[in-house]
Each structure stands twice: as structure tokens, then as C-alpha cells.
Scaffold this motif. Structure first.
Motif, PDB file in Angstrom:
ATOM      1  N   SER A   1       0.857  -1.177   0.000  1.00 17.99           N
ATOM      2  CA  SER A   1       0.000   0.000   0.000  1.00 17.99           C
ATOM      3  C   SER A   1       0.895   1.230   0.000  1.00 17.99           C
ATOM      4  O   SER A   1       1.815   1.344   0.817  1.00 17.99           O
ATOM      5  CB  SER A   1      -0.891  -0.032   1.242  1.00 17.99           C
ATOM      6  OG  SER A   1      -1.896   0.930   1.140  1.00 17.99           O
TER       7      SER A   1
ATOM      8  N   LEU B   1       1.083   5.472  -0.171  1.00 14.95           N
ATOM      9  CA  LEU B   1       0.498   6.804  -0.100  1.00 14.95           C
ATOM     10  C   LEU B   1       1.391   7.707  -0.940  1.00 14.95           C
ATOM     11  O   LEU B   1       2.599   7.784  -0.696  1.00 14.95           O
ATOM     12  CB  LEU B   1       0.453   7.273   1.360  1.00 14.95           C
ATOM     13  CG  LEU B   1      -0.426   8.469   1.679  1.00 14.95           C
ATOM     14  CD1 LEU B   1      -1.877   8.195   1.309  1.00 14.95           C
ATOM     15  CD2 LEU B   1      -0.310   8.821   3.153  1.00 14.95           C
TER      16      LEU B   1
ATOM     17  N   THR C   1      -7.325   9.987  -1.795  1.00 13.96           N
ATOM     18  CA  THR C   1      -7.703   9.779  -0.395  1.00 13.96           C
ATOM     19  C   THR C   1      -8.607  10.919   0.052  1.00 13.96           C
ATOM     20  O   THR C   1      -9.032  11.744  -0.762  1.00 13.96           O
ATOM     21  CB  THR C   1      -6.452   9.738   0.510  1.00 13.96           C
ATOM     22  OG1 THR C   1      -5.825  11.022   0.469  1.00 13.96           O
ATOM     23  CG2 THR C   1      -5.484   8.665   0.067  1.00 13.96           C
TER      24      THR C   1
ATOM     25  N   SER D   1      -2.955  10.260  -3.139  1.00 17.62           N
ATOM     26  CA  SER D   1      -3.641   9.064  -3.630  1.00 17.62           C
ATOM     27  C   SER D   1      -3.110   7.863  -2.873  1.00 17.62           C
ATOM     28  O   SER D   1      -1.972   7.865  -2.407  1.00 17.62           O
ATOM     29  CB  SER D   1      -3.375   8.851  -5.123  1.00 17.62           C
ATOM     30  OG  SER D   1      -4.077   9.782  -5.892  1.00 17.62           O
ATOM     31  N   ARG D   2      -3.934   6.839  -2.798  1.00 20.41           N
ATOM     32  CA  ARG D   2      -3.505   5.570  -2.205  1.00 20.41           C
ATOM     33  C   ARG D   2      -3.500   4.518  -3.300  1.00 20.41           C
ATOM     34  O   ARG D   2      -4.508   4.316  -3.966  1.00 20.41           O
ATOM     35  CB  ARG D   2      -4.432   5.153  -1.081  1.00 20.41           C
ATOM     36  CG  ARG D   2      -3.948   3.876  -0.407  1.00 20.41           C
ATOM     37  CD  ARG D   2      -4.771   3.584   0.813  1.00 20.41           C
ATOM     38  NE  ARG D   2      -4.330   2.355   1.429  1.00 20.41           N
ATOM     39  CZ  ARG D   2      -4.239   2.177   2.728  1.00 20.41           C
ATOM     40  NH1 ARG D   2      -4.538   3.157   3.543  1.00 20.41           N
ATOM     41  NH2 ARG D   2      -3.856   1.032   3.220  1.00 20.41           N
TER      42      ARG D   2
ATOM     43  N   THR E   1      -2.763   0.526  -4.189  1.00 23.05           N
ATOM     44  CA  THR E   1      -2.612  -0.816  -3.650  1.00 23.05           C
ATOM     45  C   THR E   1      -2.094  -1.682  -4.784  1.00 23.05           C
ATOM     46  O   THR E   1      -2.730  -1.782  -5.832  1.00 23.05           O
ATOM     47  CB  THR E   1      -3.945  -1.369  -3.118  1.00 23.05           C
ATOM     48  OG1 THR E   1      -4.462  -0.465  -2.147  1.00 23.05           O
ATOM     49  CG2 THR E   1      -3.751  -2.733  -2.479  1.00 23.05           C
TER      50      THR E   1
ATOM     51  N   SER F   1      -7.988  -4.640  -2.484  1.00 23.03           N
ATOM     52  CA  SER F   1      -7.656  -3.427  -1.751  1.00 23.03           C
ATOM     53  C   SER F   1      -7.484  -3.881  -0.321  1.00 23.03           C
ATOM     54  O   SER F   1      -8.125  -4.836   0.107  1.00 23.03           O
ATOM     55  CB  SER F   1      -8.788  -2.411  -1.840  1.00 23.03           C
ATOM     56  OG  SER F   1      -8.842  -1.856  -3.121  1.00 23.03           O
TER      57      SER F   1
ATOM     58  N   LEU G   1      -1.595   3.704   7.317  1.00 22.54           N
ATOM     59  CA  LEU G   1      -0.852   4.410   6.293  1.00 22.54           C
ATOM     60  C   LEU G   1      -1.402   5.821   6.198  1.00 22.54           C
ATOM     61  O   LEU G   1      -2.368   6.094   5.499  1.00 22.54           O
ATOM     62  CB  LEU G   1      -0.996   3.688   4.948  1.00 22.54           C
ATOM     63  CG  LEU G   1      -0.125   4.184   3.811  1.00 22.54           C
ATOM     64  CD1 LEU G   1       1.350   3.992   4.137  1.00 22.54           C
ATOM     65  CD2 LEU G   1      -0.456   3.445   2.532  1.00 22.54           C
ATOM     66  N   SER G   2      -0.837   6.719   6.984  1.00 25.04           N
ATOM     67  CA  SER G   2      -1.229   8.122   6.966  1.00 25.04           C
ATOM     68  C   SER G   2      -0.022   8.957   7.311  1.00 25.04           C
ATOM     69  O   SER G   2       0.966   8.457   7.837  1.00 25.04           O
ATOM     70  CB  SER G   2      -2.381   8.385   7.942  1.00 25.04           C
ATOM     71  OG  SER G   2      -1.973   8.051   9.256  1.00 25.04           O
TER      72      SER G   2
END
Length: 163
Positions: free
Chosen positions: A6, A8, A38, A44-45, A47, A152, A161-162
Motif C-alpha cells: 500500500s 500513499l 484519499t 492518492s492511495r 494498492t 484493496s 498508512l497516513s
């Protein structure tokens, strides 16, 4: 081994092609790829699902972290996580098969989202094994078309994940 990575990343043009280019330049395969903005429209994320031994995955993550657009990266396969995939499947549903197809959709908790005189389109969500089991359970002559998103995923617990 299968890995779900994943990422970011900055939401800008060309970022996706740089990630894909990194994989193709090194001969690594991407099994599936999903990307969307996001809650922060500047990010954007992505996967990405790939396969490789620990050395290959370590090399991939190091190379991805070098990309300017990548803000943060997490290999979900390294810990507890939830993954889901969506599938749309068009099945022949003529008079003699309509009830059977509806019953199979109900058993697998799928939704019939389109109905015509000759077909149903069913939406299913779950892990890959569930989606594969649905395809195997339905008579192969009934399957007209299958579209799958690929998984996903999100890490369980406090890890996330931030930025």
C-alpha cells in the motif's frame, strides 16, 4: 510469496506511470493495481499486488521509497490486515437458469445489479477465495464475462498508512 503493498503518494500526473515503469524496468510483475484519491485530494492511495521472495520485495520497497511522489509505503502482508476484492460477473439467465443463478447469488451474498431477458450482472465482494468459489460453483456455460478489481487492503489495529 504474494505481497500487498500500500502506497500513499502525491496525487499528480505521471506518478502511476513512474511506479509501473519501475516494475517493468526491473522485470517485476504487477498482479493487480488500484489507485484512487484519499480524503486529502493532494494524496492518492495505491494498492499493488506482486510476488517475490524477501530480497525482491525489499528491493521493490527501497526503489519505490526513492520515488519523489511516494510519501509513505506499507507492506500489508507483514502484519494483520483486511483485504477485499470486488467482482462483476455477467451470467446467462434465461428462463431455465434464472432461479439457479439468483440462488447462487444469494448464497454468496452477491447483489444482482442488472437484469435483462437473457442475463444477470452480479456484484460480489470478498476475498479472492470467495470470488473464485463463486465462479467454480456456477456452471461454466453460464459465465459470459468476469471483471475483477484486484484486492484493496488496510492494516488492522493501530498501524496505518497516513502522514
Amino acid at each position: 510469496m504474494r505481497h500487498i503493498i500500500s502506497i500513499l503518494m502525491e496525487n499528480e500526473s505521471g506518478a502511476l506511470s513512474r511506479v509501473a515503469g519501475l516494475f517493468s524496468a526491473r522485470g517485476y510483475n504487477i498482479e493487480s493495481l488500484t489507485v484512487a484519491p484519499t480524503e486529502d485530494v493532494s494524496l492518492s492511495r495505491m494498492t499493488l499486488v506482486t510476488r517475490g521472495d524477501e530480497a525482491i520485495i525489499e528491493q521493490i520497497t527501497k526503489q519505490l521509497n526513492k520515488l519523489v511522489e511516494v510519501v509513505k509505503l506499507l507492506d500489508l502482508s507483514e502484519g494483520p490486515h483486511i483485504e477485499r476484492e470486488m467482482m462483476l460477473v455477467k451470467l446467462k439467465a434465461e428462463r431455465t437458469h434464472r432461479e439457479e443463478v439468483k440462488r447462487m447469488a444469494d448464497i454468496f451474498r452477491g447483489k444482482i445489479i442488472d437484469v435483462t431477458d437473457t442475463s444477470y450482472i452480479i456484484e460480489l465482494t470478498g476475498d479472492a477465495d470467495k470470488l473464485d468459489a463463486f465462479i467454480k460453483a456456477v456452471h461454466e456455460d453460464l459465465v459470459v464475462e468476469v471483471v475483477r478489481t484486484g484486492p484493496s487492503g488496510i492494516a488492522r489495529g493501530a498501524k496505518g498508512l497516513s502522514i
